[in-house]
Design an enzyme around this catalytic site. Structure first.
Site, PDB file in Angstrom:
ATOM      1  N   ARG A   1      -3.907   4.808  -0.236  1.00  0.00           N
ATOM      2  CA  ARG A   1      -4.607   4.895  -1.500  1.00  0.00           C
ATOM      3  C   ARG A   1      -5.376   3.761  -1.748  1.00  0.00           C
ATOM      4  O   ARG A   1      -5.151   2.530  -1.016  1.00  0.00           O
ATOM      5  CB  ARG A   1      -3.352   4.525  -2.743  1.00  0.00           C
ATOM      6  CG  ARG A   1      -2.502   5.952  -2.991  1.00  0.00           C
ATOM      7  CD  ARG A   1      -1.515   5.892  -4.068  1.00  0.00           C
ATOM      8  NE  ARG A   1      -0.329   4.957  -3.397  1.00  0.00           N
ATOM      9  CZ  ARG A   1      -0.152   3.627  -3.566  1.00  0.00           C
ATOM     10  NH1 ARG A   1      -0.942   3.186  -4.379  1.00  0.00           N
ATOM     11  NH2 ARG A   1       0.792   3.120  -3.266  1.00  0.00           N
TER      12      ARG A   1
ATOM     13  N   TYR B   1      -7.246  11.339   1.477  1.00  0.00           N
ATOM     14  CA  TYR B   1      -5.725  10.872   1.513  1.00  0.00           C
ATOM     15  C   TYR B   1      -5.034  11.411   0.270  1.00  0.00           C
ATOM     16  O   TYR B   1      -5.478  11.547  -0.726  1.00  0.00           O
ATOM     17  CB  TYR B   1      -5.905   9.430   1.635  1.00  0.00           C
ATOM     18  CG  TYR B   1      -4.337   8.919   1.544  1.00  0.00           C
ATOM     19  CD1 TYR B   1      -3.667   9.067   2.759  1.00  0.00           C
ATOM     20  CD2 TYR B   1      -3.960   8.290   0.439  1.00  0.00           C
ATOM     21  CE1 TYR B   1      -2.278   8.525   2.482  1.00  0.00           C
ATOM     22  CE2 TYR B   1      -2.492   8.041   0.410  1.00  0.00           C
ATOM     23  CZ  TYR B   1      -1.677   8.048   1.381  1.00  0.00           C
ATOM     24  OH  TYR B   1      -0.560   7.704   1.190  1.00  0.00           O
TER      25      TYR B   1
ATOM     26  N   LYS C   1      -0.146  11.569  -7.555  1.00  0.00           N
ATOM     27  CA  LYS C   1       0.015  10.421  -8.375  1.00  0.00           C
ATOM     28  C   LYS C   1      -1.083  10.326  -9.774  1.00  0.00           C
ATOM     29  O   LYS C   1      -0.871   9.719 -10.739  1.00  0.00           O
ATOM     30  CB  LYS C   1      -0.461   8.985  -7.399  1.00  0.00           C
ATOM     31  CG  LYS C   1      -0.030   8.742  -6.151  1.00  0.00           C
ATOM     32  CD  LYS C   1       1.671   8.552  -6.608  1.00  0.00           C
ATOM     33  CE  LYS C   1       2.569   8.264  -5.153  1.00  0.00           C
ATOM     34  NZ  LYS C   1       3.734   7.857  -5.752  1.00  0.00           N
TER      35      LYS C   1
ATOM     36  N   HIS D   1       7.763   6.434 -11.542  1.00  0.00           N
ATOM     37  CA  HIS D   1       7.600   6.349 -10.117  1.00  0.00           C
ATOM     38  C   HIS D   1       9.151   6.443  -9.462  1.00  0.00           C
ATOM     39  O   HIS D   1       9.662   5.215  -8.989  1.00  0.00           O
ATOM     40  CB  HIS D   1       6.813   5.147  -9.566  1.00  0.00           C
ATOM     41  CG  HIS D   1       6.467   5.337  -8.210  1.00  0.00           C
ATOM     42  ND1 HIS D   1       6.056   4.287  -7.439  1.00  0.00           N
ATOM     43  CD2 HIS D   1       6.362   6.270  -7.149  1.00  0.00           C
ATOM     44  CE1 HIS D   1       5.703   4.349  -6.277  1.00  0.00           C
ATOM     45  NE2 HIS D   1       6.038   5.536  -6.161  1.00  0.00           N
TER      46      HIS D   1
ATOM     47  N   SER E   1       6.175   1.726  -3.478  1.00  0.00           N
ATOM     48  CA  SER E   1       5.788   2.710  -2.466  1.00  0.00           C
ATOM     49  C   SER E   1       6.379   2.266  -1.012  1.00  0.00           C
ATOM     50  O   SER E   1       6.472   0.916  -0.776  1.00  0.00           O
ATOM     51  CB  SER E   1       4.313   2.780  -2.140  1.00  0.00           C
ATOM     52  OG  SER E   1       3.774   3.135  -3.546  1.00  0.00           O
TER      53      SER E   1
ATOM     54  N   CYS F   1       9.480   1.732   0.080  1.00  0.00           N
ATOM     55  CA  CYS F   1      10.483   0.864   0.135  1.00  0.00           C
ATOM     56  C   CYS F   1      11.660   1.828  -0.085  1.00  0.00           C
ATOM     57  O   CYS F   1      12.830   1.258  -0.308  1.00  0.00           O
ATOM     58  CB  CYS F   1      10.514  -0.149  -1.202  1.00  0.00           C
ATOM     59  SG  CYS F   1       9.221  -1.338  -1.256  1.00  0.00           S
TER      60      CYS F   1
ATOM     61  N   ASP G   1      10.201  10.985  -5.438  1.00  0.00           N
ATOM     62  CA  ASP G   1       9.019  10.080  -5.602  1.00  0.00           C
ATOM     63  C   ASP G   1       8.698   9.975  -7.201  1.00  0.00           C
ATOM     64  O   ASP G   1       8.293   9.118  -7.646  1.00  0.00           O
ATOM     65  CB  ASP G   1       7.828  10.547  -5.027  1.00  0.00           C
ATOM     66  CG  ASP G   1       6.593   9.259  -4.878  1.00  0.00           C
ATOM     67  OD1 ASP G   1       6.934   8.333  -4.705  1.00  0.00           O
ATOM     68  OD2 ASP G   1       5.432  10.003  -5.271  1.00  0.00           O
TER      69      ASP G   1
ATOM     70  N   ARG H   1       1.924  10.302   7.569  1.00  0.00           N
ATOM     71  CA  ARG H   1       2.610  10.992   6.513  1.00  0.00           C
ATOM     72  C   ARG H   1       3.171  12.426   6.899  1.00  0.00           C
ATOM     73  O   ARG H   1       2.609  12.967   7.686  1.00  0.00           O
ATOM     74  CB  ARG H   1       1.912  11.049   5.157  1.00  0.00           C
ATOM     75  CG  ARG H   1       1.564  10.010   4.594  1.00  0.00           C
ATOM     76  CD  ARG H   1       2.702   9.276   3.607  1.00  0.00           C
ATOM     77  NE  ARG H   1       2.396   8.113   2.946  1.00  0.00           N
ATOM     78  CZ  ARG H   1       3.093   7.912   1.923  1.00  0.00           C
ATOM     79  NH1 ARG H   1       3.890   8.498   1.178  1.00  0.00           N
ATOM     80  NH2 ARG H   1       2.822   6.474   1.425  1.00  0.00           N
TER      81      ARG H   1
HETATM   82  C1  OXD Z   1       2.960   6.133  -2.735  1.00  0.00           C
HETATM   83  C2  OXD Z   1       3.507   7.504  -2.287  1.00  0.00           C
HETATM   84  O1  OXD Z   1       2.080   5.658  -2.034  1.00  0.00           O
HETATM   85  O2  OXD Z   1       4.452   8.134  -2.854  1.00  0.00           O
HETATM   86  O3  OXD Z   1       3.701   5.592  -3.706  1.00  0.00           O
HETATM   87  O4  OXD Z   1       2.668   8.169  -1.549  1.00  0.00           O
HETATM   88 MN    MN Z   2       5.261   6.821  -4.269  1.00  0.00          MN
END
Ligand code: OXD
Ligand code: MN
Length: 579
Positions: A69, A197, A206, A226, A248, A250, A275, A364
């Site tokens: 991002r 991306y 998002k 989130h 993100s 974590c 998420d 990913r």
């Molecule tokens: C983030 C994702 O960046 O979930 O939070 O991809």
């Molecule tokens: Mn996320």
């Protein structure tokens, strides 16, 4: 296929006039359509087929400048800058539209324009919201197929409701100088140019389900967060649903797919979402959550049969990998994968073992949630699931205890607003620096955080039956850098304490920062830990916390007069208790 919905048809016509595609294709979401797109991308080289151990799995290598991002190129466009807040980049809507019209002008010449109707959340849920993404990227269509409920049923709902979020996306030339992710909350519109991306291009995720939805949720009285949603069933069959917000990369996906350790026979954990959570108060004042997504876009490195067996199993077939490495026999490979040797890195260059990492740290997987062995069918329940506890967390080497509980809702909002975490590879920029990430929403709140906290605080007045709020930190280390807590499946031991607190089954120690467990109330049997580890993990160092509260206070003051007085009062109260 076209549509009976006039405003949708008109918008599609307008976009086609602007972008000048060779063809327009309306996506129906079928399996045949998905396979057709995959074959087309195999022919064009956009996808590489992986070996037969990974059935229906493909590798996509993105442009090396387009791997995460881009927060510095992400804008919220409201007429008044104040409404966007210091937590976002702002652009005046007319200026933003001019800039974007210019970029989109003629950008789809020689390309196909795909129209993707999608629904965020179960098709038949009143909590769900729809959108339409127009894109020139078949990779985006295939990923949206895995990540959302898209195609014919979504279009039918849109035609009935006549309300949807408009998302326009083009990969453009993938030039970082010509890359912008724009949000127009008042128009329910997203425009994204120059990136393929996931977080920038799969607009349902998002851009819609967090930035636009958070703003929509404020007007409509709900929350777009989130957060993962996880179902925990104890050996007696009692079930609880927890929603947890971590920044993100974590460990949201790991927690949502947790496998109970051997010491916890009879416990069951199922995933509702990994998420994003949309939270609504029902008529009894119970907070209920749906997962607006239907798939996972997860970080690959670190995933193996020990760290996250469910995710590891999930991605053994029917998965699109982006930016992982491959072995000589064309199997996907990433750091901490326990089998295979990488020979080609994520950029497609020979891998020597020294020019690493082999997989990009933010590589990913995209996969349907239904492949998850721990998938909960309740993820499809239109009524959502009742939330017992909200958990905030961050990646903190020091300071934040393993777990603590807010004294009440308002204190919980302060804890959420004060969340800080070390940055990760999920966004472009320096990794490992501590920054404030309130409610893990710093990159995703579509309006001024001060108004967002006020919105959160209002829930306290709307219900006396709200979830309890907690903060966790799995990432505490000692001076030598060793993690003090084993994490992963063992986190269930902490979740048990959280559930016991929700059920008033266990006492706690009251401290200025909240309620902490008595050491004996966290079951550590069988863990390789020193008694002093637990002491550190459950310690509250007053001097460090005074500094932290001061830093939080300074951060909150950055929101000026818009900061809710209730939040300032809560901050003063805790600061005084620490003095
Ligand atoms: C983030 C994702 O960046 O979930 O939070 O991809
Ligand atoms: Mn996320």
């Amino acid at each position: 296929m076209t549509t009976s919905n006039e405003s949708l048809q008109q918008w599609v016509d307008e976009v086609a006039m602007l972008t000048k595609p060779d063809n327009i294709y309306w996506c129906d979401g079928s399996e045949t359509e998905y396979q057709g797109l995959i074959n087309q991308m195999l022919d064009s080289g956009d996808l590489i087929k992986l070996n037969d151990n990974y059935k229906n799995c493909y590798l996509h290598r993105s442009n090396p400048t387009d791997v995460a991002r881009v927060e510095h190129l992400t804008f919220i466009c409201t007429p008044e800058e104040e409404d966007t807040g210091p937590n976002n980049h702002w652009m005046q809507p007319t200026d933003a539209h001019m800039k974007m019209d210019d970029l989109f002008s003629g950008c789809m010449q020689g390309r196909t324009m795909y129209v993707i109707p999608y629904c965020m959340g179960p098709i038949d849920s009143s909590y769900s919201r729809c959108g339409v993404e127009i894109t020139d990227s078949p990779y985006v269509v295939a990923n949206m197929n895995l990540m959302t409920r898209m195609g014919q049923p979504a279009l039918e709902r849109i035609e009935q409701e006549d309300r949807f979020v408009r998302g326009l996306h083009s990969t453009g030339e993938l030039d970082p100088e010509r890359r912008f992710i724009m949000h127009f909350p008042e128009e329910l519109m997203i425009q994204s140019f120059g990136s393929g991306y996931g977080g920038n291009a799969l607009l349902g995720k998002k851009c819609h389900a967090l930035r636009i939805a958070s703003s929509q949720a404020r007007t409509e009285g709900w929350l777009a967060e989130h957060m993962l949603i996880v179902e925990i069933e104890n050996p007696e069959g009692e079930k609880h649903y927890l929603a947890a917000a971590f920044p993100s990369a974590c460990g949201k996906t790991n927690l949502a797919m947790l496998i109970p350790p051997e010491s916890h026979a009879g416990w069951k954990v199922r995933t509702i979402g990994d998420d994003i959570a949309w939270l609504h108060l029902d008529e009894t004042g119970q907070l209920r959550a749906i997962n607006p997504e239907a798939g996972y876009f997860g970080v690959v490195p670190g995933t193996n049969e020990n760290t996250n067996p469910n995710a590891y199993n999930t991605i053994q077939s029917d998965t699109i990998f982006t930016n992982v490495a491959v072995t000589a026999d064309n199997e996907p490979w990433w750091e901490q994968k326990t089998t295979g040797v990488p020979t080609i890195d994520w950029k497609g260059n020979p891998f020597t073992g020294e020019n690493g990492p082999a997989a990009h740290p933010n590589s990913r997987f995209t996969v349907s949630a239904r492949r998850n062995p721990a998938y909960s069918p309740l993820a499809d329940d239109p009524a959502g699931v009742p939330i017992s506890a909200i958990i905030f967390g961050g990646r903190r080497r020091t300071l934040a205890p393993l777990v603590y509980q807010a004294k009440d809702w308002n204190h919980g909002v302060l804890i959420g607003a004060g969340v800080a975490s070390e940055t990760t590879a999920a966004a472009t920029g320096e990794v490992g620096v501590v920054r404030r990430d309130p409610m893990a929403m710093k990159p995703f709140c579509g309006y001024n955080f001060a108004d967002y906290w006020d919105h959160w605080l209002q829930f306290g007045e709307r219900s006396d039956n709200l979830p309890k709020i907690f903060h966790v930190n799995w990432f505490r280390r000692d001076e030598d850098g060793r993690f003090l807590w084993p994490g992963f499946g063992e986190n269930l031991r902490v979740l048990r304490w959280i559930i016991d607190r929700c059920e008033n089954r266990t006492e706690a120690v009251e401290t200025p920062i909240g309620y902490l467990p008595h050491a004996e109330d966290i079951d550590t049997e069988g863990l390789d830990m020193q008694p002093s580890d637990m002491e550190t993990l459950l310690g509250v160092d007053s001097a460090s916390w005074r500094d932290e509260m001061q830093a939080i206070g300074k951060y909150l003051q950055g929101y000026g007069s818009r900061l809710p007085e209730k939040l300032s009062a809560e901050h003063r109260k805790i600061a005084e208790l620490l003095d």
